[in-house]
Write a protein that holds these residues in place. Sequence first.
Motif, PDB file in Angstrom:
ATOM      1  N   TRP A  94       0.816  -1.214   0.000  1.00 37.51           N
ATOM      2  CA  TRP A  94       0.000   0.000   0.000  1.00 37.51           C
ATOM      3  C   TRP A  94       0.853   1.269   0.000  1.00 37.51           C
ATOM      4  N   GLY A 242      -6.799   2.100   2.112  1.00 31.17           N
ATOM      5  CA  GLY A 242      -7.009   2.626   0.777  1.00 31.17           C
ATOM      6  C   GLY A 242      -8.018   3.746   0.689  1.00 31.17           C
ATOM      7  N   ALA A 258      -1.504   4.073  -1.502  1.00 28.74           N
ATOM      8  CA  ALA A 258      -2.382   3.826  -2.642  1.00 28.74           C
ATOM      9  C   ALA A 258      -3.841   3.968  -2.216  1.00 28.74           C
ATOM     10  N   ARG A 260      -8.066   2.898  -2.882  1.00 31.18           N
ATOM     11  CA  ARG A 260      -8.933   1.772  -3.226  1.00 31.18           C
ATOM     12  C   ARG A 260      -9.906   2.202  -4.316  1.00 31.18           C
ATOM     13  N   ARG A 292      -3.020  -2.583 -10.219  1.00 28.47           N
ATOM     14  CA  ARG A 292      -2.667  -1.239  -9.753  1.00 28.47           C
ATOM     15  C   ARG A 292      -2.590  -0.278 -10.934  1.00 28.47           C
ATOM     16  N   ARG A 294      -2.109   3.930 -12.132  1.00 26.49           N
ATOM     17  CA  ARG A 294      -1.628   5.245 -11.688  1.00 26.49           C
ATOM     18  C   ARG A 294      -2.004   6.313 -12.704  1.00 26.49           C
ATOM     19  N   TYR A 318       1.515   6.763  -5.745  1.00 23.63           N
ATOM     20  CA  TYR A 318       1.162   5.472  -5.151  1.00 23.63           C
ATOM     21  C   TYR A 318       0.118   4.705  -5.968  1.00 23.63           C
ATOM     22  N   GLY A 319      -0.625   5.394  -6.799  1.00 21.56           N
ATOM     23  CA  GLY A 319      -1.626   4.747  -7.625  1.00 21.56           C
ATOM     24  C   GLY A 319      -2.851   4.325  -6.837  1.00 21.56           C
ATOM     25  N   ILE A 321      -5.515   0.685  -6.184  1.00 23.47           N
ATOM     26  CA  ILE A 321      -5.557  -0.778  -6.268  1.00 23.47           C
ATOM     27  C   ILE A 321      -7.002  -1.236  -6.432  1.00 23.47           C
TER      28      ILE A 321
END
Length: 369
Positions: A94, A242, A258, A260, A292, A294, A318-319, A321
């Motif tokens: 994460w 997230g 990251a 969610r 994932r 970004r 961090y993008g 997920i």
Amino acid sequence: MKYRLTCLLVVVFAGLTSSGCESESKPSAAVWYEPEEQTETVPAEAEPVADAEATETDSPASEPDKNTDSTADARYGIGASLEGFRPFPNDDAWNRDISRAPVDPQSDDILAYIGLDGHLHPDFGSGEWEGSKIGIPYVVVPGDQPRVEIRYGSYADESDPGPFPLPFNTPVEGDPYDRGDRHAIVIDRDNWKLYELYRAFPINGGASWRAESGAVFDLKTNTKRPRGWTSADAAGLPIFPGLVRYDEVGEQQEIRHALRFTLNDTRRAFVPPASHWASPDEHPLLPPLGMRVRLKADVPIDGYPASVQVILRALKKYGMILADNGSDWFISGAPDERWDNDALRTLRKVRISDLEIIRMDGLVTPYTF
């Protein structure tokens, strides 16, 4: 829309083997909303959750002597600030900086298959939508919060046993209605433990609870679910780390993890950090849980409100997920009356063509499980 997969697994702790899987579909109403149309009107088909005492015959347990509504300590309570604490160690998935991670070879094809005409949506905000708070709420409790029994349903064999430290005022996603995923999230701040439930319902006002599944995570370690297990989220991931939270955006002005998000259609596959799939469809261009994504580095963000720029910087570094089946490109967050829905709505300007999927290593399918 929520779908889960029930796997008939024979688990031998010296090694994990599978004796076959069959898909189980558990639909629930997808929450499609636009914040500018907020209303307190309750749809005719939505019914409030019946009083627990009217549906349960158990004798109520003794009332816990702590209720987070009455504490004067600002460290605890519904939506309390973590004051900069970041769940899980720096090397946890994460918290990994993926701004320079390689792009997946199938990124363009997968995004095109999902549909390039979409855009991001904030699945959180202030106020209410159809009678419920907008987002996934959480409550922070002290280490001596009394614990209550949890009774599990469909995914008892993949759930962590109770008791959980749920106070009587534990907020539930979608309350007061019996619809959607009804996540309940509790953080024990003194011990940094995370407790999460899926389809959570209080019994006798919260003296005990029933849920379809639940999981416990140690926020100081890299706790992961066993391979093939779900959690309170379809992907087997923790939900809380997230979420977009106001204490990060408005107070810290930085998100260091990251986010969610959900998609309507996913693949019968998962990629780490996920541990579970939730679809019967094996099409190779469908996204696996754990994928994932970004925001591309060259996408300008200067024209966005300051609060949204915090979110977009996190999406670059961090993008986000893929954690569950749900409305396409909905980013999860916690409700808070301080959110500016007009500002959050500008996230919809981010097009799918502005995104890219990072390389998916360790893909697990029914043929590699």
